[in-house]
Design a protein around this motif. Structure first.
Motif: not given
Length: 539
Positions: A5, A107-108, A111
């Motif tokens: 990741t 954002r994480y 994801e």
């Protein structure tokens, strides 16, 4: 095994286009190259980000080592795995809202899950809070039925004090009033922990469900309000049998790991991703006063502690004999501790880097502002965008007038600039098409491609009304230098601090300074090797 990741350390944006005919040495070639890169956390940092303990954990790390990124990534992961948990991500500097909510956690989480976070369950809070922006202190006080205090209340009760002193005052008062403390959260992250008072840590811990998942990060070099590192036994006290209430494995006969796991109770980060090596080392020298004519003021006093900060001691030691003999110590950072792309030999846009650190002194602050405004016009002519640039300054007298004057200077040259922390959006730090002007407290935790670090003479001139010491000012200097992703221009009135800067720059990639030890320092930053040495918290 290293996780695949990726964590984007540098800003997430499409690389800017380079206009046809742009010179090979244009600074936008450096920025475009860096914007094109995606950084992958190393194995150690991946482990810290994704393997979270059922209990407290402390993270210590230099500026630019990814503390905020790791905590944001972990907060997103916990929220994804436990959507019913109440989680709080807390920080001291209000101007970090824009970065943390828009640029990190959201954002994480996207994801990981393909969805937006539930911000009712994952709260992002600055430490104090205001009527227009919930904060941890204010939320807790209201939940307990207690009227929260604001800055004006503090001024009426104890007079004008620094933001850190004011916040300590309200936290101490709330702690005395709260019996019992409402249980509000299942996990709390504290970023910028060096700026928060001990009472705040105790309040946070007492709001947590068992097993008290309190995760905090700090860098003692960036403590601008408090000079006390949050050591567990001092903060949380001891049990009746003398054992620490919060055990990080620092004391004798204590485990450094959570039982049955490889998760450490305390972690040190020393690989720097954001700040170029030159700026970091010069900042460290100024922060500690390593090249100060009168001798160092603060620092770590043995080779093991320097290794924790990511340095090798090449020559010398910190013994009494070396101090008495005036022996020199030489330190350097190994290549594996400096992961900024421009520090790598194969960086493609090296020709366009030019000078990473520039120094300029003036006879008056009006001249300083005039010169910087002219330089920024030149920056824009060479392709930088206004939002690529940050102007910050160490704290001095007449702050409001200083920033108003600076903004007017930019306007006179046709450059738009805004003072962070003002209306209409007090949380905004970056505004398209405008240069950011921010005092050092609002700049902390933020960054820019090019930074003008002004009023640097204030690094040796503490303010009496704030009850400051030179240590506070040198911590401000460290913060200013390490806001830069690439270039930093340091300006101010002529002062001995500029000789220190010149020496540190000339010595790079090493630092050479007189040996010192604990007895010769005003502040020792060594991590405690035994909690038995620490005094328990009062009460």
């Amino acid at each position: 095994m290293t996780h695949q990741t990726t964590v984007e350390i540098l800003p997430v944006t499409l690389p800017r286009e380079i206009p046809e005919g742009t010179a090979a040495n244009s600074p936008i070639r450096v920025i475009q190259n860096l914007e094109s890169r995606v950084k992958v956390l190393d194995e150690e940092q991946q482990k810290i980000a994704f393997e979270y303990p059922d209990g407290p954990q402390r993270l210590r790390g230099l500026a630019g080592t990814g503390k905020t990124v790791l905590f944001a990534k972990r907060a997103a992961k916990i929220h994804a795995e436990h959507p019913d948990w109440n989680i709080a991500f807390v920080f001291f500097t209000r101007s970090l809202y824009q970065q943390i909510i828009e640029g990190r956690i959201g954002r994480y989480y996207q994801e990981l899950t393909g969805r937006a976070p539930n911000w009712d369950k994952l709260k992002v809070l600055h430490a104090w809070g205001a009527k227009d922006q919930p904060g941890f202190y204010r939320t807790l006080a209201i939940a307990a039925g207690i009227k929260p205090k604001n800055v004006k209340d503090v001024e009426q009760e104890i007079g004008k004090v620094s933001p850190a002193q004011a916040f300590e005052y309200v936290c101490n008062g709330l702690e005395r009033q709260l019996v019992p403390v409402p249980c509000l959260y299942d996990a709390v992250f504290i970023d910028e922990g060096q700026d928060l008072p001990f009472a705040f840590y105790r309040l946070v811990r007492n709001t947590l469900t068992a097993p008290k998942r309190l995760y905090w990060a700090y860098d003692e070099a960036q403590g601008m309000g408090s000079l006390t590192v949050p050591e567990p036994a001092q903060v949380f006290g001891r049990e009746a049998d003398g054992s620490p209430v919060v055990d990080l494995g620092l004391g004798r006969n204590h485990s450094f790991f959570y039982e049955g796991t490889t998760i450490r109770k305390s972690e040190n980060l020393n690989r720097c991703y954001r700040t170029p090596q030159l700026l970091l080392m010069v900042a460290q020298a100024v922060n500690m006063g390593l090249l100060r004519a009168e001798g160092p003021l603060q620092g770590v006093s043995n080779q093991a502690e320097w290794r924790k900060l990511g340095y090798e001691v090449l020559e010398g030691d910190f013994t009494d004999a070396s101090v008495q003999a005036g022996q020199q110590v030489t330190i350097a950072r190994p290549a594996d501790k400096n992961l900024h792309p421009i520090d790598q030999e194969n960086f493609e846009a090296r020709e366009a880097i030019a000078e990473l650190l520039s120094l300029q002194t003036f006879a008056a602050e009006a001249e300083e502002q005039e010169w910087i405004a002219q330089q920024i016009v030149n920056d824009l002519r060479h392709g930088l965008q206004p939002s690529d640039i940050l102007i910050t300054a160490l704290v001095g007298e007449n702050e409001k007038q200083y920033w108003q004057s600076f903004q007017a200077k930019l306007t006179a040259y046709g450059v738009k600039g805004f003072v962070a922390g003002g209306e209409p959006n007090r949380n905004e730090f970056v505004r398209p098409g405008q240069v950011t002007l921010a005092n050092i407290h609002r700049a902390k935790g933020n960054e820019a491609w090019k930074v003008y670090a002004c009023r640097f003479h204030c690094a040796t001139r503490p303010l009496a009304w704030k009850q400051e010491s030179e240590l506070h000012k040198r911590n401000e200097a460290f913060v200013a230098l390490t806001r830069s992703r690439v270039w930093c221009v340091v300006t101010g009135l002529d002062d001995p601090i500029f000789e220190e800067l010149r020496q540190a720059k000339a010595q790079y990639p090493q630092l050479k300074f007189p040996a010192f030890n604990k007895a010769s320092l005003r502040r020792v930053n060594d991590e405690q090797s035994s909690e038995a040495e620490l005094e328990p918290v009062a009460g």
